[in-house]
Design an enzyme around this catalytic site. Structure first.
Site, PDB file in Angstrom:
ATOM      1  N   LYS A  55       2.116 -10.054  10.574  1.00 43.68           N
ATOM      2  CA  LYS A  55       2.488  -8.647  11.097  1.00 43.68           C
ATOM      3  C   LYS A  55       3.179  -8.199  12.210  1.00 43.68           C
ATOM      4  O   LYS A  55       2.977  -9.145  13.270  1.00 43.68           O
ATOM      5  CB  LYS A  55       1.107  -7.869  10.647  1.00 43.68           C
ATOM      6  CG  LYS A  55       1.314  -6.447  10.869  1.00 43.68           C
ATOM      7  CD  LYS A  55      -0.225  -5.523  11.032  1.00 43.68           C
ATOM      8  CE  LYS A  55      -0.089  -4.299  11.029  1.00 43.68           C
ATOM      9  NZ  LYS A  55      -1.397  -3.408  10.988  1.00 43.68           N
TER      10      LYS A  55
ATOM     11  N   SER B 131      -2.131   0.137   7.404  1.00 49.28           N
ATOM     12  CA  SER B 131      -0.838   0.175   8.092  1.00 49.28           C
ATOM     13  C   SER B 131      -0.286  -1.481   7.555  1.00 49.28           C
ATOM     14  O   SER B 131       1.058  -1.679   7.974  1.00 49.28           O
ATOM     15  CB  SER B 131      -0.726   0.327   9.482  1.00 49.28           C
ATOM     16  OG  SER B 131      -1.556  -0.864  10.117  1.00 49.28           O
TER      17      SER B 131
ATOM     18  N   SER C 273      -6.845  -0.921   7.925  1.00 52.74           N
ATOM     19  CA  SER C 273      -5.360  -1.246   7.632  1.00 52.74           C
ATOM     20  C   SER C 273      -5.058  -2.706   7.041  1.00 52.74           C
ATOM     21  O   SER C 273      -4.084  -2.959   6.658  1.00 52.74           O
ATOM     22  CB  SER C 273      -4.589  -1.445   9.110  1.00 52.74           C
ATOM     23  OG  SER C 273      -4.427  -0.080   9.343  1.00 52.74           O
TER      24      SER C 273
END
Length: 488
Positions: free
Chosen positions: A80, A155, A179
């Protein structure tokens, strides 16, 4: 070898050990798959194929010399865009950090390298991890591989979508309010948030420091357990890091922990707002556990209805403090229109941050301001303690808790873009776990009639990851949802 990109870590580790494939072949398969489908999915912000293949070649040479490092040696893992990887961009999907390149590795990346993993690419996300749909990225909107017109969750939407599309063997995400688990549920993969402090946050760009945690996305519960074993451990570089407690050989424990368990079901998670298909699916999963001899216990988490407002006070307050460092002076975007110190701050932050980040900074600054701190932030922290108390009381009765991960399946892109409150409610079943600092995992539990994935959330006791993995693994092994892949 054409389906190497959809195999699990444990399958590939066995093939590597048997000499049936190489890390270079696996990494090339992932690179080829990404080249074939990422124009549709848009999971990656950037990749460095030359670097990934060099890491894979080093892994193969290590193995040939009889020095293989374990099950992750030679396995490509996507990262990420909020985790620091040395000499790679670290943008947090924001224009504020558009030209920033990390000078060091996050501790979790150091540990993966020590385990021999191939660090592969930068994955899209909501800007600074603020969002539930990955529509807040400053660069691109990631699509859900199961239906390209829908969102992948957020997210960590890029991490989940890359897994579902076969663009990585595993990925890392971060979970501040759901997330990891929410996008895992919406994309039909496994996503896990550990007990607060179990994995170092050093090298993670902070959003809300008392809530942020690094965690894995994987195809199976066993793979998630393998990744956790590689990354956990106390880190002197993170003051909130905690030494592991209890059973930490999670993948080995899966072989012996078979239940039956006492499982709690909070009725507050099945009321207003849940999609009928999601509710029916999770009730069916609960019935399956019951059929296996587990005792299902009705429990109450009475303060869970306050979790969303408490979260959006605590998280935004911490965000307003953490993001104050991005001021145009040191290492973030600097406005070319600035004429003095004040306009350097205001114009740089105004140009660099997107609307959702600005909204949360403003809210967080307000709840911390003089005269409002006690009324909002302090009161929210007191309610947070009550939420933890609810869980502590529940775990006096049960081994783990079962809930839906998300109240709805993936929704259409843009559907909630103008309604922040509706977007915030996407995390209504995951937020309380972060406020309490507990571990939780989402496993695929089926599909809607239109073919969208649904996820079952298993919540464990603090440092109870081994039991939580075992409960989730039992369901996964009895169903084939984790083996199904989207058509792209």
């Amino acid at each position: 070898m054409s389906d190497l990109h959809f195999k699990t870590i444990s399958e590939l580790a066995a093939m590597l050990a048997a000499g049936e494939t190489t890390s270079v072949e696996i990494t090339q398969a992932v690179i080829d798959r990404t080249a074939a489908v990422d124009a549709q999915v848009k999971a990656f912000l950037s990749t460095d194929t030359e670097d990934a293949l060099a890491q894979a070649k080093a892994s193969d040479e290590r193995r040939a010399a009889g020095k293989a490092l374990g099950p992750l040696d030679g396995i490509p893992i996507g990262i990420k865009d909020t985790l620091a990887v040395k000499d790679q961009p670290l943008r947090c999907a924001s224009k504020m950090l558009e030209n920033y390149v990390s000078p060091y590795d996050a501790t979790c990346i150091v540990k993966l390298r020590e385990a021999g993993a191939v660090i592969w690419g930068r994955l899209n996300m909501d800007e600074f991890a603020m969002g539930s749909s990955t529509e807040n990225s400053a660069y691109q909107t990631t699509a859900n591989p199961w239906d390209l017109e829908t969102i992948p969750g957020g997210s960590s939407g890029g991490s989940a979508a890359a897994m579902a599309a076969g663009e990585a063997i595993a990925t890392l995400g971060t979970d501040t309010g759901g997330s990891i688990r929410q996008p895992a549920a919406l994309c039909g993969v496994v996503g896990m948030k550990p007990t607060y402090g179990l994995i170092s946050r050093y090298g993670l760009v902070a959003f809300a420091s008392s809530l942020d945690q690094v965690g894995p996305f994987a195809r199976t519960v066993e793979d998630a357990a393998i990744l956790m074993e590689a990354m956990l451990g106390k880190d002197d570089l993170d003051s909130t890091s905690i030494a592991p407690q209890g059973e930490t050989n999670y993948s080995e424990a899966l072989k012996t922990k078979k239940g039956p368990w006492k499982l709690g079901v909070p009725q507050e998670f099945f009321g207003e707002g849940i999609d009928p298909e999601v509710k029916a699916n999770i009730e069916k999963a609960i019935d399956w556990y019951k059929s296996q001899g587990c005792e299902i216990v009705d429990i109450s988490l009475p303060h869970s209805e306050l979790a969303v407002p408490v979260y959006y006070i605590v998280a935004t307050a911490e965000a307003s403090s953490n993001l104050a460092r991005f001021d145009g002076v040191r290492y973030s975007h600097r406005s070319e229109e600035a004429k003095d110190a004040m306009t350097l701050f205001t114009k740089s932050r105004g140009e660099g941050f997107g609307d959702e980040v600005k909204r949360r900074i403003i809210l967080g600054t307000y709840v911390l301001s003089s005269g409002y701190y006690d009324a909002y932030y302090l009161r929210a922290q007191k309610v947070r303690r009550l939420i933890l108390g609810d869980f502590e009381k529940a775990f006096e009765q049960v081994d783990a808790i079962l809930t839906p991960t998300s109240p709805t399946p993936a929704f259409k892109r843009g559907e909630r873009a103008d309604d922040p409150l509706a977007m915030y409610l996407s995390d209504v079943y995951t937020i309380s776990v972060n406020l309490a600092g507990l571990p939780a995992i989402s496993v695929p539990s089926g599909f809607t009639e239109s073919g969208l994935p649904i996820g079952l959330q298993v919540i464990g006791k603090a440092f109870g990851e081994a039991d939580m993995f075992a409960v989730a693994n039992a369901f996964e092994k009895a169903h084939d949802y984790a083996q199904q892949t989207p058509t792209l």
